[in-house]
Design a protein around this motif. Structure first.
Motif, mmCIF file in Angstrom:
data_model
loop_
_atom_site.group_PDB
_atom_site.id
_atom_site.type_symbol
_atom_site.label_atom_id
_atom_site.label_comp_id
_atom_site.label_asym_id
_atom_site.label_seq_id
_atom_site.Cartn_x
_atom_site.Cartn_y
_atom_site.Cartn_z
ATOM 1 N N GLU A 153 5.309 19.178 -0.058
ATOM 2 C CA GLU A 153 4.566 18.593 -1.642
ATOM 3 C C GLU A 153 3.946 17.106 -1.225
ATOM 4 O OE1 GLU A 153 6.381 18.922 -5.309
ATOM 5 O OE2 GLU A 153 5.508 20.969 -5.439
ATOM 6 N N CYS A 154 2.606 16.951 -1.625
ATOM 7 C CA CYS A 154 2.187 15.626 -1.477
ATOM 8 C C CYS A 154 1.131 15.303 -2.511
ATOM 9 C CB CYS A 154 1.880 15.296 -0.171
ATOM 10 S SG CYS A 154 0.237 15.485 0.256
ATOM 11 N N TYR A 155 0.918 14.251 -2.853
ATOM 12 C CA TYR A 155 -0.061 13.776 -3.916
ATOM 13 C C TYR A 155 -1.331 13.785 -3.136
ATOM 14 C CZ TYR A 155 -2.710 11.352 -7.238
ATOM 15 O OH TYR A 155 -3.449 10.748 -8.531
ATOM 16 N N ASP A 156 -2.197 14.724 -3.964
ATOM 17 C CA ASP A 156 -3.600 14.757 -3.392
ATOM 18 C C ASP A 156 -4.696 13.847 -4.449
ATOM 19 O OD1 ASP A 156 -5.692 16.474 -1.784
ATOM 20 O OD2 ASP A 156 -6.304 16.722 -3.934
ATOM 21 N N GLU A 157 -5.288 13.057 -3.622
ATOM 22 C CA GLU A 157 -6.193 12.239 -4.240
ATOM 23 C C GLU A 157 -7.395 12.772 -5.138
ATOM 24 O OE1 GLU A 157 -7.391 7.912 -2.928
ATOM 25 O OE2 GLU A 157 -6.202 8.870 -1.485
ATOM 26 N N GLY A 158 -7.741 13.715 -4.306
ATOM 27 C CA GLY A 158 -8.928 14.622 -5.153
ATOM 28 C C GLY A 158 -8.647 15.444 -6.137
ATOM 29 N N SER A 159 -7.476 16.028 -6.328
ATOM 30 C CA SER A 159 -7.331 16.890 -7.384
ATOM 31 C C SER A 159 -6.236 16.018 -8.305
ATOM 32 C CB SER A 159 -6.676 18.337 -7.156
ATOM 33 O OG SER A 159 -5.437 17.891 -6.314
ATOM 34 N N LYS A 160 -5.574 14.854 -7.868
ATOM 35 C CA LYS A 160 -4.585 14.074 -8.687
ATOM 36 C C LYS A 160 -3.306 14.990 -8.865
ATOM 37 C CE LYS A 160 -7.600 10.335 -9.469
ATOM 38 N NZ LYS A 160 -7.864 9.843 -8.151
ATOM 39 N N ALA A 161 -3.133 15.787 -8.087
ATOM 40 C CA ALA A 161 -2.023 16.645 -8.393
ATOM 41 C C ALA A 161 -1.297 16.716 -7.220
ATOM 42 C CB ALA A 161 -2.282 17.811 -8.837
ATOM 43 N N LYS A 162 -0.070 17.280 -7.212
ATOM 44 C CA LYS A 162 0.977 17.406 -6.072
ATOM 45 C C LYS A 162 0.605 18.857 -5.540
ATOM 46 C CE LYS A 162 4.451 14.360 -6.218
ATOM 47 N NZ LYS A 162 4.907 13.773 -5.085
ATOM 48 N N VAL A 163 0.167 18.831 -4.244
ATOM 49 C CA VAL A 163 -0.166 20.138 -3.791
ATOM 50 C C VAL A 163 0.411 20.259 -2.361
ATOM 51 C CG1 VAL A 163 -2.342 20.103 -4.586
ATOM 52 C CG2 VAL A 163 -2.025 18.775 -2.282
ATOM 53 N N TRP A 166 0.894 -1.291 -0.018
ATOM 54 C CA TRP A 166 -0.089 0.004 -0.174
ATOM 55 C C TRP A 166 0.698 1.231 0.005
ATOM 56 C CZ3 TRP A 166 -4.652 0.346 -1.465
ATOM 57 C CH2 TRP A 166 -5.559 -0.682 -1.338
ATOM 58 N N GLU A 167 1.924 1.294 0.448
ATOM 59 C CA GLU A 167 2.833 2.161 0.540
ATOM 60 C C GLU A 167 3.196 2.852 -0.857
ATOM 61 O OE1 GLU A 167 7.221 2.487 2.787
ATOM 62 O OE2 GLU A 167 6.025 0.720 3.297
ATOM 63 N N LYS A 168 3.097 2.047 -1.834
ATOM 64 C CA LYS A 168 3.493 2.488 -3.174
ATOM 65 C C LYS A 168 2.273 3.106 -3.871
ATOM 66 C CE LYS A 168 7.073 -0.547 -3.979
ATOM 67 N NZ LYS A 168 7.231 -1.901 -3.647
ATOM 68 N N VAL A 169 0.961 2.544 -3.347
ATOM 69 C CA VAL A 169 -0.248 3.046 -3.963
ATOM 70 C C VAL A 169 -0.695 4.443 -3.305
ATOM 71 C CG1 VAL A 169 -2.808 2.646 -3.878
ATOM 72 C CG2 VAL A 169 -1.031 0.804 -4.136
ATOM 73 N N ILE A 170 -0.328 4.448 -2.208
ATOM 74 C CA ILE A 170 -0.470 5.839 -1.409
ATOM 75 C C ILE A 170 0.841 6.917 -1.648
ATOM 76 C CG2 ILE A 170 -1.109 7.336 0.823
ATOM 77 C CD1 ILE A 170 -2.160 4.116 1.308
ATOM 78 N N ASP A 171 0.829 8.258 -1.564
ATOM 79 C CA ASP A 171 2.127 8.693 -1.763
ATOM 80 C C ASP A 171 3.103 8.184 -0.786
ATOM 81 O OD1 ASP A 171 4.103 10.550 -1.606
ATOM 82 O OD2 ASP A 171 2.797 11.982 -2.158
ATOM 83 N N PRO A 172 4.209 7.479 -1.479
ATOM 84 C CA PRO A 172 5.286 6.739 -0.901
ATOM 85 C C PRO A 172 5.985 7.578 0.054
ATOM 86 C CG PRO A 172 5.651 7.036 -3.093
ATOM 87 C CD PRO A 172 4.560 7.703 -2.945
ATOM 88 N N ASN A 173 6.005 8.864 -0.092
ATOM 89 C CA ASN A 173 6.919 9.777 0.944
ATOM 90 C C ASN A 173 6.179 10.019 2.109
ATOM 91 O OD1 ASN A 173 8.909 9.933 -1.354
ATOM 92 N ND2 ASN A 173 7.651 11.418 -2.164
ATOM 93 N N PHE A 174 4.922 9.595 2.260
ATOM 94 C CA PHE A 174 4.176 9.953 3.511
ATOM 95 C C PHE A 174 3.948 8.763 4.253
ATOM 96 C CE2 PHE A 174 4.323 13.676 1.369
ATOM 97 C CZ PHE A 174 4.265 14.785 2.287
ATOM 98 N N LEU A 175 3.548 8.812 5.644
ATOM 99 C CA LEU A 175 3.267 7.678 6.457
ATOM 100 C C LEU A 175 1.708 7.649 6.316
ATOM 101 C CD1 LEU A 175 4.405 6.149 8.929
ATOM 102 C CD2 LEU A 175 3.465 8.080 10.408
ATOM 103 N N SER A 176 1.362 6.327 6.519
ATOM 104 C CA SER A 176 -0.323 6.115 6.249
ATOM 105 C C SER A 176 -0.509 5.252 7.250
ATOM 106 C CB SER A 176 -0.554 5.708 4.748
ATOM 107 O OG SER A 176 -0.017 4.144 4.465
ATOM 108 N N ALA A 177 -1.728 5.096 7.647
ATOM 109 C CA ALA A 177 -2.380 3.976 8.440
ATOM 110 C C ALA A 177 -1.951 2.638 7.972
ATOM 111 C CB ALA A 177 -3.796 4.126 8.641
ATOM 112 N N GLU A 178 -1.928 2.368 6.789
ATOM 113 C CA GLU A 178 -1.542 1.265 6.386
ATOM 114 C C GLU A 178 -0.047 0.693 6.881
ATOM 115 O OE1 GLU A 178 -3.326 3.123 4.510
ATOM 116 O OE2 GLU A 178 -5.119 2.337 3.995
ATOM 117 N N ILE A 179 0.981 1.590 6.863
ATOM 118 C CA ILE A 179 2.101 1.392 7.298
ATOM 119 C C ILE A 179 2.286 0.888 8.698
ATOM 120 C CG2 ILE A 179 4.562 2.282 7.324
ATOM 121 C CD1 ILE A 179 3.973 4.264 4.814
#
Ligand SMILES: [Zn+2]
Length: 163
Positions: A38-48, A6-19
């Motif tokens: 800067e991180c990947y935003d799922e809503g806008s599919k862009a780096k924000v 899941w680490e790769k599916v979500i932004d790999p540079n950030f901690l997620s609950a799955e980790i």
């Protein structure tokens, strides 16, 4: 090849609950910095750019409103400086949270404490919406010594039943 984490599916540079793990899993971390990243935003599919909390021990985490409020309450209740939180340990706990109208898993910041209750010997934890500091203050004021929330409740009950 399919993704195996899941680490790769979500932004790999950030901690997620799955980790961290399943609901209820905890990790103790030390806050290093709070800054925009800067991180990947799922809503806008862009780096924000989002407010992010950085830790000594692991990847950074996007700081949502709930967790930001917890940090302010814990480390700078009387000031307005996020730097008050730097160097402090907190617990990251995986909980079921509501996001965008759906139930999902999220990371919640919890107060970390190493102080043990002199009565039951367990670590004093936040209790009934109160922080560890507040619990210690209330028990000292009302019962003459520091103890955990559970013991405080029991003692208050015993005192009441005794009368
Ligand atoms: Zn206790």
């Amino acid at each position: 090849m399919s993704l195996n984490s899941w680490e790769k599916v979500i932004d790999p540079n950030f901690l997620s609950a799955e980790i961290i793990g399943d609901v209820g899993s905890e990790r103790v971390v030390t806050i290093k910095d709070i800054d925009m990243a800067e991180c990947y935003d799922e809503g806008s599919k862009a780096k924000v750019k989002k407010q992010t909390v950085f830790f000594e021990e692991c990847k950074p985490m996007v700081l949502n409103k709930t967790n930001a409020k917890t940090l302010k309450k814990l480390f700078s209740p009387n000031s307005d400086n996020p730097a008050d939180a730097f160097g402090h340990k907190v617990i990251l706990k995986v909980e079921t949270v509501k996001a965008f109208g759906k139930m999902t898993t999220g990371i919640r910041i919890k107060e970390f404490s190493e102080e043990k209750c002199p009565i039951c010997g367990k670590i004093i934890l936040p209790y009934a919406g109160k922080t560890v500091e507040e619990i210690k203050e209330i028990s000292k004021r009302n019962l003459g010594k520091v103890m955990c929330g559970e013991c405080m409740k029991n003692q208050a009950k015993e005192a009441k039943d005794g009368k």
